[in-house]
Design a protein around this motif. Structure first.
Motif, PDB file in Angstrom:
ATOM      1  N   CYS A 169       2.664  -8.239  -7.166  1.00 57.79           N
ATOM      2  CA  CYS A 169       2.056  -7.930  -5.786  1.00 57.79           C
ATOM      3  C   CYS A 169       0.565  -7.481  -5.807  1.00 57.79           C
ATOM      4  N   LYS A 170       0.137  -7.247  -4.831  1.00 56.09           N
ATOM      5  CA  LYS A 170      -1.421  -6.537  -4.833  1.00 56.09           C
ATOM      6  C   LYS A 170      -1.141  -5.162  -4.421  1.00 56.09           C
ATOM      7  N   LEU A 171      -1.220  -4.102  -5.148  1.00 61.53           N
ATOM      8  CA  LEU A 171      -0.891  -2.816  -4.882  1.00 61.53           C
ATOM      9  C   LEU A 171      -2.157  -1.965  -4.773  1.00 61.53           C
ATOM     10  N   LYS A 172      -1.952  -1.317  -3.690  1.00 62.41           N
ATOM     11  CA  LYS A 172      -3.132  -0.251  -3.514  1.00 62.41           C
ATOM     12  C   LYS A 172      -2.313   1.315  -3.145  1.00 62.41           C
ATOM     13  N   ILE A 173      -3.141   2.221  -3.862  1.00 64.53           N
ATOM     14  CA  ILE A 173      -2.605   3.355  -3.835  1.00 64.53           C
ATOM     15  C   ILE A 173      -3.835   4.190  -3.048  1.00 64.53           C
ATOM     16  N   VAL A 174      -3.425   4.835  -1.726  1.00 63.65           N
ATOM     17  CA  VAL A 174      -4.457   5.657  -0.911  1.00 63.65           C
ATOM     18  C   VAL A 174      -3.799   7.010  -1.235  1.00 63.65           C
ATOM     19  N   GLU A 175      -4.637   7.975  -1.518  1.00 68.26           N
ATOM     20  CA  GLU A 175      -4.258   9.454  -1.382  1.00 68.26           C
ATOM     21  C   GLU A 175      -5.041  10.066  -0.165  1.00 68.26           C
ATOM     22  N   VAL A 176      -4.544  10.895   0.751  1.00 71.61           N
ATOM     23  CA  VAL A 176      -4.980  11.465   1.734  1.00 71.61           C
ATOM     24  C   VAL A 176      -5.035  12.755   1.580  1.00 71.61           C
ATOM     25  N   THR A 198       1.094  -0.959  -0.017  1.00 70.52           N
ATOM     26  CA  THR A 198      -0.051   0.126   0.071  1.00 70.52           C
ATOM     27  C   THR A 198       0.993   1.117  -0.058  1.00 70.52           C
ATOM     28  N   ILE A 199       0.591   2.144  -0.882  1.00 69.51           N
ATOM     29  CA  ILE A 199       1.192   3.405  -0.924  1.00 69.51           C
ATOM     30  C   ILE A 199       0.280   4.446  -0.458  1.00 69.51           C
ATOM     31  N   ILE A 200       0.600   4.986   0.595  1.00 69.02           N
ATOM     32  CA  ILE A 200      -0.091   5.878   1.282  1.00 69.02           C
ATOM     33  C   ILE A 200       0.519   7.472   0.892  1.00 69.02           C
ATOM     34  N   ILE A 225      -2.723  10.033   7.387  1.00 69.33           N
ATOM     35  CA  ILE A 225      -2.022   9.096   7.053  1.00 69.33           C
ATOM     36  C   ILE A 225      -2.262   7.887   8.073  1.00 69.33           C
ATOM     37  N   LEU A 226      -1.996   8.167   9.457  1.00 68.12           N
ATOM     38  CA  LEU A 226      -1.972   7.128  10.433  1.00 68.12           C
ATOM     39  C   LEU A 226      -3.498   6.412  10.414  1.00 68.12           C
ATOM     40  N   SER A 227      -4.571   7.089  10.038  1.00 61.45           N
ATOM     41  CA  SER A 227      -5.717   6.222   9.725  1.00 61.45           C
ATOM     42  C   SER A 227      -5.798   5.140   8.795  1.00 61.45           C
ATOM     43  N   HIS A 228      -5.035   5.173   7.921  1.00 57.90           N
ATOM     44  CA  HIS A 228      -4.926   4.477   6.747  1.00 57.90           C
ATOM     45  C   HIS A 228      -4.072   3.117   7.066  1.00 57.90           C
ATOM     46  N   ILE A 229      -3.047   3.156   8.153  1.00 61.18           N
ATOM     47  CA  ILE A 229      -2.083   2.104   8.345  1.00 61.18           C
ATOM     48  C   ILE A 229      -2.529   1.244   9.376  1.00 61.18           C
ATOM     49  N   LYS A 230      -2.688   0.025   9.117  1.00 59.68           N
ATOM     50  CA  LYS A 230      -3.064  -1.133  10.019  1.00 59.68           C
ATOM     51  C   LYS A 230      -2.189  -1.483  10.826  1.00 59.68           C
TER      52      LYS A 230
END
Length: 159
Positions: free
Chosen positions: A31-38, A4-6, A63-68
């Motif tokens: 890989c399984k790629l996910k891009i999250v824009e905040v 995941t790229i945040i 940013i932290l709200s998207h980190i598991k």
């Protein structure tokens, strides 16, 4: 491997969006790629140090709200460790071998990253002591992740 790229802010330029789409497509085989824009915060022209700190804090919260909790976090920071492409490939490979198959890579906004994000990171990574536009950094990061997978697969792309 889940990557995941945040990243803070939206990519506005079409040529950068096209490059991001191309590397995302190439990476789909590895890989399984996910891009999250905040959302980014607008920075006033002559922002004080306190205002800049508040901006980084607000972006940091997003940013932290998207980190598991189970994610291994690599934060891009100018003060981070510089690696060669081969070393990055080895790092990604080692994470996978040690059960860290869920990686989040974080790109901050124009002011950098909040201290809480840096403290949450398992690794700080620097691509250079120079500053790059954070939108362009997404393309550079994706290209290097793709290169790492090609290196790990023993394929000739990295030559």
């Amino acid at each position: 491997m889940n990557i995941t790229i945040i990243a803070v802010g939206k990519v506005k330029e079409r040529y950068l969006r096209d490059a991001i789409a191309e590397y995302s497509k190439r990476l789909s085989r590895f890989c399984k790629l996910k891009i999250v824009e905040v959302a980014d915060e607008k920075t006033p022209e002559h922002a004080s140090e306190a205002e800049e700190l508040q901006i980084k804090e607000r972006e940091g919260e997003r940013i932290l709200s998207h980190i598991k909790p189970q994610q291994t976090v690599i934060a891009l920071a100018i003060e981070g460790k510089m690696l060669t492409s081969e070393q990055l490939a080895q790092t990604i490979n080692d994470f996978g071998l040690h059960g860290h198959s869920n990686i989040a890579l974080v790109i901050g906004g124009s002011l950098g990253l909040d201290q809480r994000v840096l403290k949450r990171a398992d690794m700080l990574l620097s691509f250079s002591r120079m500053t790059f536009p954070h939108q362009l950094m997404r393309v550079i990061l994706l290209e290097q992740i793709y290169r790492a997978y090609k290196i790990n697969a023993g394929e000739p792309y990295h030559k």
